[in-house]
Design an enzyme around this catalytic site. Structure first.
Site, PDB file in Angstrom:
ATOM      1  N   TRP A  38       7.800   3.481  -0.013  1.00  0.00           N
ATOM      2  CA  TRP A  38       8.538   2.509  -0.815  1.00  0.00           C
ATOM      3  C   TRP A  38       7.767   1.206  -0.979  1.00  0.00           C
ATOM      4  O   TRP A  38       8.122   0.356  -1.789  1.00  0.00           O
ATOM      5  CB  TRP A  38       9.914   2.230  -0.194  1.00  0.00           C
ATOM      6  CG  TRP A  38       9.903   1.457   1.091  1.00  0.00           C
ATOM      7  CD1 TRP A  38       9.433   1.879   2.296  1.00  0.00           C
ATOM      8  CD2 TRP A  38      10.409   0.134   1.311  1.00  0.00           C
ATOM      9  NE1 TRP A  38       9.604   0.908   3.258  1.00  0.00           N
ATOM     10  CE2 TRP A  38      10.200  -0.172   2.677  1.00  0.00           C
ATOM     11  CE3 TRP A  38      11.001  -0.820   0.493  1.00  0.00           C
ATOM     12  CZ2 TRP A  38      10.574  -1.405   3.241  1.00  0.00           C
ATOM     13  CZ3 TRP A  38      11.377  -2.037   1.067  1.00  0.00           C
ATOM     14  CH2 TRP A  38      11.159  -2.317   2.413  1.00  0.00           C
ATOM     15  N   ASP A  39       6.662   1.091  -0.251  1.00  0.00           N
ATOM     16  CA  ASP A  39       5.792  -0.084  -0.372  1.00  0.00           C
ATOM     17  C   ASP A  39       5.384  -0.329  -1.825  1.00  0.00           C
ATOM     18  O   ASP A  39       5.259  -1.473  -2.266  1.00  0.00           O
ATOM     19  CB  ASP A  39       4.505   0.113   0.438  1.00  0.00           C
ATOM     20  CG  ASP A  39       4.735   0.453   1.892  1.00  0.00           C
ATOM     21  OD1 ASP A  39       5.848   0.897   2.233  1.00  0.00           O
ATOM     22  OD2 ASP A  39       3.796   0.311   2.683  1.00  0.00           O
TER      23      ASP A  39
ATOM     24  N   LYS B 111      11.305  -5.826  13.434  1.00  0.00           N
ATOM     25  CA  LYS B 111       9.937  -5.481  13.062  1.00  0.00           C
ATOM     26  C   LYS B 111       9.498  -6.200  11.794  1.00  0.00           C
ATOM     27  O   LYS B 111       8.377  -6.677  11.693  1.00  0.00           O
ATOM     28  CB  LYS B 111       9.832  -3.970  12.873  1.00  0.00           C
ATOM     29  CG  LYS B 111       8.441  -3.464  12.522  1.00  0.00           C
ATOM     30  CD  LYS B 111       8.456  -1.949  12.321  1.00  0.00           C
ATOM     31  CE  LYS B 111       7.070  -1.428  11.979  1.00  0.00           C
ATOM     32  NZ  LYS B 111       7.087   0.020  11.677  1.00  0.00           N
ATOM     33  N   GLN B 112      10.377  -6.262  10.809  1.00  0.00           N
ATOM     34  CA  GLN B 112      10.040  -6.867   9.519  1.00  0.00           C
ATOM     35  C   GLN B 112      11.320  -7.331   8.842  1.00  0.00           C
ATOM     36  O   GLN B 112      12.418  -7.053   9.311  1.00  0.00           O
ATOM     37  CB  GLN B 112       9.314  -5.865   8.637  1.00  0.00           C
ATOM     38  CG  GLN B 112      10.182  -4.712   8.141  1.00  0.00           C
ATOM     39  CD  GLN B 112       9.386  -3.677   7.392  1.00  0.00           C
ATOM     40  OE1 GLN B 112       8.712  -2.841   7.989  1.00  0.00           O
ATOM     41  NE2 GLN B 112       9.462  -3.709   6.066  1.00  0.00           N
TER      42      GLN B 112
ATOM     43  N   GLU C  53      12.668  -1.033  11.468  1.00  0.00           N
ATOM     44  CA  GLU C  53      12.588   0.259  12.124  1.00  0.00           C
ATOM     45  C   GLU C  53      12.694   0.164  13.645  1.00  0.00           C
ATOM     46  O   GLU C  53      12.588   1.188  14.331  1.00  0.00           O
ATOM     47  CB  GLU C  53      11.286   0.953  11.720  1.00  0.00           C
ATOM     48  CG  GLU C  53      11.266   1.329  10.246  1.00  0.00           C
ATOM     49  CD  GLU C  53       9.912   1.847   9.774  1.00  0.00           C
ATOM     50  OE1 GLU C  53       9.889   2.570   8.783  1.00  0.00           O
ATOM     51  OE2 GLU C  53       8.892   1.490  10.418  1.00  0.00           O
TER      52      GLU C  53
END
Length: 770
Positions: A357-358, A599-600, A487
């Protein structure tokens, strides 16, 4: 790790050879042209640690899935872009002694990636065991103009002796992938052969029957004069070589020019492969290395003309952004809508070279603003062509209708085998829907909706409709058992971002339907009939939109990442202590999953995507709560935080996040660049400058800019393509100046002021402040 690369605004320079950083350098100094790519392996033998990598776009292998505990719904394979024929190889012997940089003494080693011109060079002096010294100068590139061609100039100069130099240019198809699940080699030989002027090798994959044909030819000069050689022809399984020996005088330069054409069955019929490759390699030899290099320089000059970002006052930041743009332009050219962008591009094997999906979340904005709209359109068409496979993916997981796009894919099938990602990280569907909106909103190409976009939107909305359910307990719709962008939490209920992007997708799908019904009624009727979209379905979407549950904390005024997030022990990252970081290398997975650490960007990912729906105070409250809990252990994390920090006026935080994303690979922040560079996060770096410091958005068919200059910079400038206009934006602490470099007017909204920039006109505003 300690920075070992020199700061230079147009080059990446490594001085001194260190075997411990060689694999890292192999990634950083990679070259590519969108059709093929090559890690910075040495041409001559190297017996030390190395990840040999030569990759052909779209040539992949379904490596059988390997898991400890099989679950229904798992894909049977993980698609991997293959390490292909090693075309760069040149064996070198000096009076019978092999040249191997792991075994000889190396002096004055300099490796340089010339980003402005698009080539890699290497220079060093080697002292062999017997004391003989040779100087090596090597230059190579893969052609930006002739996509199948790779060219090498390999120079040897004896420094303290006169002797015999044996050179063996070769093609080696007996290669393996380091990440093979079962240590399997994926290639079979089809044919090989040679004559005195050239050699060829054709290999094919054991499955899927991809064929790759490589043809090499070469020329030799000594002291600048052409030398005729009579080679010994060597053949073994999946290997073909020419060997010849030349007398070399002390101080006299001996040069081997090697030209290789690599062609695949993706583009040519099997009977065309060899004659096509022979012609391409022959044409390259006739043109000559100097002419090919000039073509390369010219092509890159054109590329930089459209996509360069100039930063004054901060050479480290300047080098970093150019490195990121350089790698992006090497990775994807957009000419082939069967191709997409892997997180590592052509620089390594991790993530299989497959599509995530990046692409939609991070890469589409870069290509929208720096290339012709057809380039980003092809990224969307790639997903449209996989729509039927996305429907199959949904059926495999038990859904009766709708489409679930894969987390990882080459051909539209899911090929990721971690349950928390394959089954639960379904927010990827929303990123694909948002990319359609982003493309249409940026380009104004609303025809795309009727041609391709609506079908994809409708099937994704159908998936969301079935994935949510109504709970009498809350009197609302909920979504259970998901993994959000963070994640470091799996199998959570009501991830705010996933719920929100699902509802947004249904909202946008309804908007697209209404637009087509009014503007293209015949196409609307045709599409609705073809996909059998009912009023009952759209009414259900409206109900979900109205009654979706979003976890929140009213006291803090924030959206909760998911139900129960506030039950966690909320300890800021700064209080962890360096001995705990990175947590993905220091902690057990159980401890990570129970922690509050992110994580992000997760909630903040939604506030970036849907930024026009939320005011600054809302963004501020959520940023202030979540950023201190974020460990930024995803390469995709810092850029989103940098953009929102810019909006909020957090200039130091924005700059900190920018440097972290921009120099992620050059400084090996995450200690993993030896596996390959983080190509898709490099698009996020571009976003951090243009969307962050530049404040670029599109609203009501106008290009919106709200720029400021970070305190570490004197000025910065960038170019963007917008609806036929090429605009250069230059920002200093006192002014913003926008020049239109085309004959197409552009509608702007700068610092809240509306303006139409006429064809070839310039607009300047004084005293721009944050």
């Amino acid at each position: 790790m300690k920075q070992y690369l020199h700061v230079d605004e147009w080059s990446i320079i490594e001085e001194g050879f260190d075997a411990h950083t060689h694999e890292l350098s192999e990634s950083i100094f990679s070259i590519g042209n969108g059709y093929m790519g090559q890690r910075a392996n040495f041409e001559e033998a190297y017996s030390g640690a190395s990840l040999q990598g030569s990759y052909m776009a779209g040539v992949y292998y379904p490596d059988k899935t390997r898991v400890g505990w099989w679950k229904n719904g798992y894909p049977e394979y993980f698609a991997k872009v293959l390490n292909s024929t090693n075309w760069i190889g040149i064996g070198v012997e000096i009076d019978g002694e092999p040249l191997d940089l792991y075994k000889v003494k190396v002096h004055d080693f300099v490796r340089t990636l010339h980003m402005k011109e698009g080539y890699l060079s290497r220079r060093f002096t080697a002292t062999l065991e017997g004391g003989k010294e040779v100087q090596i100068d090597a230059i190579r590139f893969v052609s930006a103009k002739r996509q199948e061609i790779g060219a090498i100039r390999y120079s040897i100069t004896p420094l303290n002796f006169t002797g015999k130099v044996k050179l063996t240019p070769y093609l080696d198809g007996d290669v393996a992938n380091k990440d093979s699940n079962y240590d399997e080699k994926f290639w079979l030989e089809v044919s090989k052969g040679s004559d005195e002027a050239k050699a060829h090798l054709t290999v094919k994959t054991k499955k899927l029957d991809f064929h790759v044909t490589s043809v090499m030819t070469y020329a030799v000069t000594k002291g600048g004069q052409s030398v005729s050689v009579t080679p010994e022809q060597e053949e073994r399984e999946k290997f073909v070589a020419h060997s010849f020996t030349v007398d070399a005088a002390q101080g006299e330069e001996l040069v081997l020019y090697k030209y290789v054409a690599n062609v695949t069955s993706r583009n040519y019929g099997l009977g065309q492969l060899l004659p096509t490759a022979e012609k391409l390699a022959g044409d390259a030899k006739i043109a000559g290395f100097a002419a090919l290099l000039q073509e390369q320089t010219d092509a890159w000059a054109h590329s930089w003309e459209e996509s360069d970002i100039i930063i004054e006052g901060d050479p480290s930041a300047q080098q970093a952004i150019r490195f990121n743009i350089f790698q992006l332009n090497q990775t994807y050219s957009g000419e082939d809508d069967r191709l997409n962008i892997g997180p590592k591009g052509f620089t390594g094997e991790k993530y299989g070279g497959s599509t995530y999906w990046d692409t939609e979340a991070y890469c589409v904005p870069f290509y929208l603003s720096t290339h012709d709209p057809a380039i980003s359109r092809n990224l969307l068409i790639y997903r449209y062509k996989h729509l039927e496979k996305a429907k199959e993916n949904a059926r495999k997981l038990g859904f009766k209708k709708g489409a679930l796009y894969p987390m990882v894919t080459m051909n539209g099938e899911e090929c990721h085998n971690e349950w928390e990602i394959t089954f639960e990280e379904i927010h990827r569907n929303g990123a694909i829907a948002h990319a359609i909106y982003n493309y249409v909103n940026y380009t104004g190409d609303k025809a795309y909706l009727g041609q391709y976009g609506l079908e994809v939107l409708a099937e994704i909305s159908r998936f969301w409709e079935e994935r949510v359910h109504f709970t009498a307990n809350k009197g609302q719709y909920v979504m259970l058992g998901v993994t959000g962008p963070n994640e470091y939490e799996n199998n959570v209920n009501n991830n705010w971002y996933t719920n929100r992007i699902a509802v947004w997708t249904m909202e946008y799908t309804l908007e697209a339907l209404a637009y087509l019904k009014e503007q293209e009624p015949s196409r609307y009727t045709e599409l609705v009939d073809r996909i059998q979209l009912t009023e009952e379905e759209t009414a259900k979407w409206q109900d979900i939109i109205a009654r979706m549950y979003y976890p929140s904390d009213e006291e803090r005024g924030i959206f909760l990442q998911q139900d129960g997030f506030l039950d966690k022990e909320l300890i800021p990252v700064k209080e962890l202590g360096a001995e705990n970081l990175p947590i993905n290398q220091k902690w057990s997975w159980d401890r990570i999953l129970r922690s509050c650490y992110i994580k992000q960007a997760d909630v903040l990912q939604g506030l970036y995507f849907l930024g026009d729906r939320y005011d600054l105070e809302t963004k501020k409250r959520n940023f202030d709560f979540y950023e201190p809990l974020t460990v930024h252990e995803s390469s995709l994390s810092p850029c989103v935080h940098a953009i929102i920090a810019c909006e909020l006026g957090y200039q130091e935080k924005a700059y900190e996040m920018y440097l972290r994303t921009a120099r992620l690979d050059l400084d090996n922040y995450n200690n993993d660049t030896e596996d390959g560079c983080h190509i898709t996060s490099m698009a996020g770096t571009w976003m951090a400058v243009v969307h962050g410091f530049g404040g670029l958005r599109v609203k009501d068919d106008r290009l919106v800019l709200n720029p400021f200059v970070p305190g570490h910079w004197t000025s910065f400038s960038f170019k963007v393509v917008f609806r036929g206009a090429l605009l250069k934006v230059n920002v200093t602490s006192d002014t913003i100046e926008i020049s239109n470099q085309t004959g197409v007017p552009a509608a702007l909204l700068v610092g809240g002021q509306e303006h139409t920039l006429e064809a070839n006109g310039t607009w300047k505003q004084e005293r721009v402040t944050a």
